[in-house]
Design a protein around this motif. Structure first.
Motif, PDB file in Angstrom:
ATOM      1  N   ILE A   1      -3.199  12.115 -47.261  1.00 44.30           N
ATOM      2  CA  ILE A   1      -2.205  12.368 -46.274  1.00 44.30           C
ATOM      3  C   ILE A   1      -2.340  11.886 -44.871  1.00 44.30           C
ATOM      4  CG2 ILE A   1      -0.846  14.210 -45.276  1.00 44.30           C
ATOM      5  CD1 ILE A   1      -2.391  14.799 -48.569  1.00 44.30           C
ATOM      6  N   THR A   2      -1.884  11.220 -44.189  1.00 47.87           N
ATOM      7  CA  THR A   2      -1.758  10.555 -42.744  1.00 47.87           C
ATOM      8  C   THR A   2      -0.861  10.980 -41.686  1.00 47.87           C
ATOM      9  OG1 THR A   2      -2.911   8.579 -43.760  1.00 47.87           O
ATOM     10  CG2 THR A   2      -2.387   8.580 -41.597  1.00 47.87           C
ATOM     11  N   GLU A   3      -1.176  11.402 -40.601  1.00 49.46           N
ATOM     12  CA  GLU A   3      -0.589  11.922 -39.508  1.00 49.46           C
ATOM     13  C   GLU A   3      -0.951  11.464 -38.158  1.00 49.46           C
ATOM     14  OE1 GLU A   3       2.864  14.100 -38.169  1.00 49.46           O
ATOM     15  OE2 GLU A   3       2.009  13.912 -40.412  1.00 49.46           O
ATOM     16  N   LYS A   4      -0.011  10.789 -37.421  1.00 48.51           N
ATOM     17  CA  LYS A   4      -0.300  10.432 -36.040  1.00 48.51           C
ATOM     18  C   LYS A   4      -0.072  11.380 -35.123  1.00 48.51           C
ATOM     19  CE  LYS A   4       0.747   5.563 -37.059  1.00 48.51           C
ATOM     20  NZ  LYS A   4       1.530   4.296 -36.789  1.00 48.51           N
ATOM     21  N   LEU A   5      -0.961  11.497 -34.234  1.00 48.22           N
ATOM     22  CA  LEU A   5      -0.715  12.647 -32.962  1.00 48.22           C
ATOM     23  C   LEU A   5      -1.169  12.146 -31.716  1.00 48.22           C
ATOM     24  CD1 LEU A   5      -3.737  15.151 -33.268  1.00 48.22           C
ATOM     25  CD2 LEU A   5      -3.813  13.334 -34.799  1.00 48.22           C
ATOM     26  N   THR A   6      -1.067  12.883 -30.857  1.00 47.59           N
ATOM     27  CA  THR A   6      -1.381  12.515 -29.284  1.00 47.59           C
ATOM     28  C   THR A   6      -2.199  13.856 -28.907  1.00 47.59           C
ATOM     29  OG1 THR A   6       0.792  11.490 -29.334  1.00 47.59           O
ATOM     30  CG2 THR A   6      -0.679  12.130 -27.071  1.00 47.59           C
ATOM     31  N   LEU A   7      -3.394  13.624 -28.692  1.00 48.57           N
ATOM     32  CA  LEU A   7      -4.444  14.500 -28.100  1.00 48.57           C
ATOM     33  C   LEU A   7      -3.957  14.999 -26.520  1.00 48.57           C
ATOM     34  CD1 LEU A   7      -7.737  13.000 -29.401  1.00 48.57           C
ATOM     35  CD2 LEU A   7      -6.428  14.717 -30.399  1.00 48.57           C
ATOM     36  N   PRO A   8      -4.150  16.175 -26.438  1.00 49.41           N
ATOM     37  CA  PRO A   8      -3.823  16.694 -25.153  1.00 49.41           C
ATOM     38  C   PRO A   8      -5.004  16.455 -23.997  1.00 49.41           C
ATOM     39  CG  PRO A   8      -4.211  18.458 -26.094  1.00 49.41           C
ATOM     40  CD  PRO A   8      -4.213  17.324 -27.285  1.00 49.41           C
ATOM     41  N   GLU A   9      -4.850  16.508 -22.997  1.00 49.94           N
ATOM     42  CA  GLU A   9      -5.973  16.206 -21.836  1.00 49.94           C
ATOM     43  C   GLU A   9      -7.248  17.125 -22.142  1.00 49.94           C
ATOM     44  OE1 GLU A   9      -7.354  14.108 -18.584  1.00 49.94           O
ATOM     45  OE2 GLU A   9      -5.512  13.900 -19.464  1.00 49.94           O
TER      46      GLU A   9
ATOM     47  N   SER B   1     -12.646  25.113 -36.155  1.00 53.21           N
ATOM     48  CA  SER B   1     -12.005  26.455 -35.925  1.00 53.21           C
ATOM     49  C   SER B   1     -10.637  26.534 -36.840  1.00 53.21           C
ATOM     50  CB  SER B   1     -11.473  26.672 -34.448  1.00 53.21           C
ATOM     51  OG  SER B   1     -10.549  25.649 -33.938  1.00 53.21           O
ATOM     52  N   ALA B   2     -10.069  25.312 -37.201  1.00 58.08           N
ATOM     53  CA  ALA B   2      -8.943  25.385 -38.015  1.00 58.08           C
ATOM     54  C   ALA B   2      -9.235  25.438 -39.482  1.00 58.08           C
ATOM     55  CB  ALA B   2      -7.603  23.960 -37.540  1.00 58.08           C
ATOM     56  N   ALA B   3     -10.373  24.693 -39.733  1.00 63.01           N
ATOM     57  CA  ALA B   3     -10.867  24.570 -41.111  1.00 63.01           C
ATOM     58  C   ALA B   3     -12.329  24.894 -41.263  1.00 63.01           C
ATOM     59  CB  ALA B   3     -10.395  23.445 -41.787  1.00 63.01           C
ATOM     60  N   ASN B   4     -13.025  25.366 -42.355  1.00 62.61           N
ATOM     61  CA  ASN B   4     -13.922  25.719 -42.445  1.00 62.61           C
ATOM     62  C   ASN B   4     -14.753  24.390 -43.236  1.00 62.61           C
ATOM     63  OD1 ASN B   4     -16.714  26.741 -42.825  1.00 62.61           O
ATOM     64  ND2 ASN B   4     -16.159  27.970 -44.677  1.00 62.61           N
ATOM     65  N   VAL B   5     -14.963  23.184 -42.377  1.00 64.24           N
ATOM     66  CA  VAL B   5     -15.737  22.161 -42.733  1.00 64.24           C
ATOM     67  C   VAL B   5     -16.605  21.874 -42.140  1.00 64.24           C
ATOM     68  CG1 VAL B   5     -13.309  21.245 -43.426  1.00 64.24           C
ATOM     69  CG2 VAL B   5     -14.021  20.940 -41.048  1.00 64.24           C
TER      70      VAL B   5
ATOM     71  N   LYS C   1      -1.266  19.939 -41.254  1.00 65.73           N
ATOM     72  CA  LYS C   1      -0.597  20.649 -40.455  1.00 65.73           C
ATOM     73  C   LYS C   1      -1.266  21.605 -39.251  1.00 65.73           C
ATOM     74  CE  LYS C   1       3.442  21.943 -42.254  1.00 65.73           C
ATOM     75  NZ  LYS C   1       4.374  22.890 -43.130  1.00 65.73           N
ATOM     76  N   ASP C   2      -2.059  22.368 -39.913  1.00 66.90           N
ATOM     77  CA  ASP C   2      -2.825  23.126 -39.197  1.00 66.90           C
ATOM     78  C   ASP C   2      -3.871  22.595 -38.252  1.00 66.90           C
ATOM     79  OD1 ASP C   2      -1.740  25.304 -40.762  1.00 66.90           O
ATOM     80  OD2 ASP C   2      -3.459  25.581 -41.898  1.00 66.90           O
ATOM     81  N   ILE C   3      -4.523  21.567 -38.425  1.00 59.08           N
ATOM     82  CA  ILE C   3      -5.521  20.536 -37.704  1.00 59.08           C
ATOM     83  C   ILE C   3      -4.625  20.274 -36.399  1.00 59.08           C
ATOM     84  CG2 ILE C   3      -7.070  18.839 -37.411  1.00 59.08           C
ATOM     85  CD1 ILE C   3      -7.965  19.291 -40.245  1.00 59.08           C
ATOM     86  N   VAL C   4      -3.526  19.565 -36.801  1.00 67.02           N
ATOM     87  CA  VAL C   4      -2.622  19.057 -35.581  1.00 67.02           C
ATOM     88  C   VAL C   4      -2.245  20.054 -34.588  1.00 67.02           C
ATOM     89  CG1 VAL C   4      -0.432  17.847 -35.267  1.00 67.02           C
ATOM     90  CG2 VAL C   4      -1.739  17.209 -37.270  1.00 67.02           C
ATOM     91  N   GLN C   5      -1.752  21.227 -35.236  1.00 70.61           N
ATOM     92  CA  GLN C   5      -1.406  22.329 -34.492  1.00 70.61           C
ATOM     93  C   GLN C   5      -2.695  22.692 -33.649  1.00 70.61           C
ATOM     94  OE1 GLN C   5       0.298  25.452 -36.599  1.00 70.61           O
ATOM     95  NE2 GLN C   5       0.636  26.803 -34.801  1.00 70.61           N
ATOM     96  N   ALA C   6      -3.777  22.753 -34.055  1.00 68.97           N
ATOM     97  CA  ALA C   6      -5.116  23.168 -33.437  1.00 68.97           C
ATOM     98  C   ALA C   6      -5.298  22.165 -32.376  1.00 68.97           C
ATOM     99  CB  ALA C   6      -6.239  23.440 -34.387  1.00 68.97           C
ATOM    100  N   LEU C   7      -5.353  20.814 -32.684  1.00 73.39           N
ATOM    101  CA  LEU C   7      -5.435  20.093 -31.648  1.00 73.39           C
ATOM    102  C   LEU C   7      -4.457  19.722 -30.502  1.00 73.39           C
ATOM    103  CD1 LEU C   7      -6.704  17.267 -34.011  1.00 73.39           C
ATOM    104  CD2 LEU C   7      -8.221  18.344 -32.572  1.00 73.39           C
ATOM    105  N   ALA C   8      -3.459  20.336 -30.859  1.00 70.05           N
ATOM    106  CA  ALA C   8      -2.300  20.359 -29.822  1.00 70.05           C
ATOM    107  C   ALA C   8      -2.449  21.709 -28.944  1.00 70.05           C
ATOM    108  CB  ALA C   8      -0.893  20.277 -30.458  1.00 70.05           C
ATOM    109  N   GLN C   9      -3.122  22.524 -29.229  1.00 70.63           N
ATOM    110  CA  GLN C   9      -3.528  23.552 -28.127  1.00 70.63           C
ATOM    111  C   GLN C   9      -4.199  23.285 -26.978  1.00 70.63           C
ATOM    112  OE1 GLN C   9      -4.809  26.677 -30.728  1.00 70.63           O
ATOM    113  NE2 GLN C   9      -3.022  27.151 -31.651  1.00 70.63           N
TER     114      GLN C   9
END
Length: 742
Positions: free
Chosen positions: A655-663, A677-681, A734-742
């Motif tokens: 599964i691939t997802e493109k995203l924009t990292l905040p500052e 923090s989003a996943a136990n990896v 979905k969870d990792i993208v949401q965590a990186l967008a915070q």
């Protein structure tokens, strides 16, 4: 005819997709009329995530051809898995295959139709569009029984933007407008607003819808029809202009209108036969199986059809074909051909020649019956001299034999002549088959440690002498094999116990990645009458069972009275789930807080685990629902192991997802912190500066979960998750993208 060899070609051991493609083309043709040949091998046509798209579509064709009332439930379960693939072309072909199964097998028509209707809520427009097209064809068989489905599809005109899907919905509403008399005029009103911005195929269907509504419900749609026809009159496409003029003269009665005006309703609303969904391989049997024309489905240059069976058997001599001279090549040319890059594109096919083609004994036998493998006297003499030096001075008999054989070779014309005579791999006419000495060889023994000189001479004395056999008037001699170099005793001692293999170490569990522990509320103090309960995921292995997730529970007594007998009672987990209760707390004083740990086996699912939290007076129904990132444990992997495992988890497992990292989330520390923090990896070493890799295993099944975050130019990034558990991979993205967008 046996089908087993064909099935072996389709196994994962066959490395070449080109071979599979040709075989599946022929199987798809034969499976239409000879279904019974392939039904026992149904599972051989199941699709793997590593298959190329063209192979997937061909296997899908074969599965659809083999579908019957006995195995249709199994095949439909497979199709449900294929629909979740990331390959959109393959998903579209799967939806078409479901439509074909529903057409051919009436027993599952309603089941397939309901499943396709559920796909209309899919986020992917291409999936929805293909589903609409197939539903339209299925509804033509029984439109009166499925008016609710037509109403549901009419509501999708605002959301679906794919032209073919919009046109199919409009055709369906216009064709069966009498079944939805209240919805059809409203759809026409909406389409009239956006008529100028629609695609040509949609505009044509809007005109058809207006004409059919004018004939069936003129009171509500008369003005709308005139408005649409006026817009189409000045459209840039001449097909739309001509269609508008034609329909206006046909449906609107005027003084100049001809006799066709009376039959307009019969022309537009005539009952149309339901389409027949057939295989595209139905008409390919007129080409010979295995031919290029059959592969291309077109007559190739030089194609000759097989003649009819003769009435009388022909003379067997017509099968004797003389081999042309230009097809014969020397052994040196054969070797050059082996070194060249193979035709097949798969990486597994580039490993080199096969063992049988590259083994020394067979190449020697193909070249000549003599002991010379290269055809030159100098090379053979050097080889023999080296062997004689190894044997030592004690073997004078071998030297005398060598002298006699050299003289015989010179008398017969030299080794070059013998080599060239046998270079084409031919044997004397008197020999019906190759000599046995050239076919069977004993296995080469591994090198032995050094031994004393007397022992070496004694061992060499036991070695069987070279044998000669007169076949066809010439001497056939078994070529000698070079003896491997002897390893010294000290080197053997140094390397004792050392194994060098290509296999890498298995991923090992590592300590969990700790960050900001997130706490969830299990029981509010108002609902719990002063008893408040919170829980968090400690990310530590549960001591009782490694397949359980450890959940730490904090219980606080906010009342003025003592709480007694705190325990878990009547756990009601879903099928497969297990709950390990914490030990009973005998008493909890007012204002005190205690922590306990319980284990829950969520079966790699985010579904909630339900149970009762009991005291000596009350029972509270509570549930714990885990985030997907807490269903796994981190593992340690090397970079090479990560790449190897990632190569196995492609296709539907990626599964691939493109995203924009905040500052504030562009530094290495921030990215790693948010992902963990989003996943136990666990973090995986990576040589590239712009990549971050993480690995984990699901707690219950131990399935690998690989996470890759690649930074692009600027703030752009791409997140990739590879896992056999596609549901877990999708939710984790979905969870990792949401965590990186915070």
């Amino acid at each position: 005819v046996t089908v087993a060899p064909t099935m072996s070609v389709l196994s994962p051991l066959c490395p070449h997709s080109e071979v599979q493609y040709v075989v599946l083309q022929n199987v798809a043709t034969m499976s239409i009329k000879r279904r019974g040949m392939f039904e026992p091998y149904l599972k051989s046509f199941y699709i793997r995530s590593t298959d190329p798209t063209q192979i997937k579509i061909l296997k899908l064709e074969v599965l659809t051809n083999l579908a019957n009332e006995t195995n249709i439930s199994t095949i439909l379960r497979e199709f449900q898995t294929y629909i979740r693939s990331m390959d959109k072309d393959f998903v579209a072909a799967t939806i078409q295959a479901i439509g074909r199964c529903a057409t051919n097998i009436g027993k599952v028509r309603d089941t397939c139709l309901n499943g396709l209707v559920q796909l209309l809520s899919n986020r992917d427009e291409l999936v929805v569009a293909e589903s609409v097209v197939v539903i339209k064809k299925l509804l033509q068989m029984q439109p009166a029984q499925h008016s609710e489905i037509i109403k549901h599809m009419a509501k999708l005109t605002d959301n679906i933007q794919v032209p073919m899907a919009r046109a199919s919905i409009l055709w369906l509403i216009g064709e069966y407008c009498e079944h939805v008399p209240k919805i059809a005029p409203d759809v026409l009103r909406k389409m009239a607003k956006s008529f100028t911005n629609e695609e040509d195929i949609v505009k044509l269907q809007v005109i058809n819808l207006a004409a059919k509504l004018y004939l069936t419900n003129s009171k509500q749609s008369k003005l709308l029809t005139q408005y649409v026809l006026n817009l189409a009159k000045y459209d840039q496409n001449y097909d739309i202009r001509d269609r508008a003029r034609f329909i206006r003269q046909l449906i609107v009665p005027t003084e100049k209108s001809g006799a066709l005006n009376k039959y307009a309703k019969k022309l537009f609303l005539a009952q149309k036969p339901a389409p027949i969904l057939e295989s595209s391989f139905k008409d390919r049997d007129h080409f010979q199986l295995g031919s290029l024309s059959h592969l291309l489905n077109a007559k190739a240059v030089g194609y000759q059809e097989l003649p009819d069976w003769p009435d009388e058997a022909p003379d067997p001599s017509v099968r004797n074909v003389e081999v042309p001279e230009w097809t014969k090549c020397t052994s040196r040319e054969k070797r050059k051909e082996k070194v060249e890059k193979p035709f097949y594109s798969d990486s597994e096919g580039e490993s080199g020649p096969t063992e049988s083609a590259d083994s020394e004994p067979e190449s020697v036998s193909e070249e000549s019956g003599s002991s010379s493998s290269s055809g030159s006297s100098s090379s053979s003499s050097e080889e023999e001299d080296e062997e004689d030096e190894e044997e030592g001075s004690g073997e004078s008999e071998d030297k005398e034999e060598e002298e006699e054989k050299r003289k015989k070779r010179k008398e017969k014309g030299g080794p070059q002549k013998a080599s060239s005579a046998g270079s084409a791999g031919r044997y004397p006419k008197e020999a019906a088959s190759p000599p046995a000495e050239l076919v069977s060889w004993p296995p080469i023994k591994p090198p032995l440690p050094a031994a004393p000189a007397r022992r070496r001479r004694r061992l060499r004395g036991r070695r069987p002498r070279r044998q000669q056999d007169l076949r066809g008037g010439r001497a056939v001699q078994r070529p000698r094999q070079r003896r491997p170099a002897i390893v010294s005793t000290s080197l053997v001692t140094d390397l004792e116990g050392l194994t060098l293999t290509d296999t890498s170490l298995a991923p090992a569990l590592m300590s969990p990645a700790f960050g900001a522990v997130r706490t969830y509320e299990l029981l509010h103090r108002m609902a719990g009458e002063g008893l408040s309960v919170e829980y968090c995921f400690s990310r530590r292995p549960f001591p009782g069972d490694p397949h359980m997730v450890a959940v730490q529970i904090h219980i606080s007594n906010n009342t003025d009275a003592e709480v007694k007998s705190l325990r878990v009672s009547e756990p009601k987990p879903l099928s497969g789930m297990r709950i390990q209760e914490f030990p009973e707390i005998e008493s909890l004083a007012p204002g005190d807080t205690t922590s306990v740990v319980m284990g829950i086996d969520f079966c790699d699912s985010t579904q909630a685990a339900n149970f009762q939290l009991c005291t000596h007076t009350r029972h509270f129904y509570v549930s714990i629902q885990p985030p997907v990132g807490e269903l796994m444990a981190p593992v340690f992997m090397s970079e090479n192991e990560f790449r190897k495992e990632q190569g196995k988890l492609t296709g539907m497992s990626e599964i691939t997802e493109k995203l924009t990292l905040p500052e504030k989330c562009r530094s290495d520390h921030a990215i790693v912190q948010q992902v963990t923090s989003a996943a136990n990896v666990g973090r995986v070493p990576c040589g590239a500066d712009n990549e971050y890799r993480f690995a984990a295993k699901t707690v219950t099944s131990g399935s690998l979960v690989l996470v890759t975050l690649e930074r692009r130019e600027g703030a752009a990034a791409q997140l990739t998750v590879n896992s056999e558990k596609m549901v877990i991979g999708t939710m984790l993205v979905k969870d990792i993208v949401q965590a990186l967008a915070q």
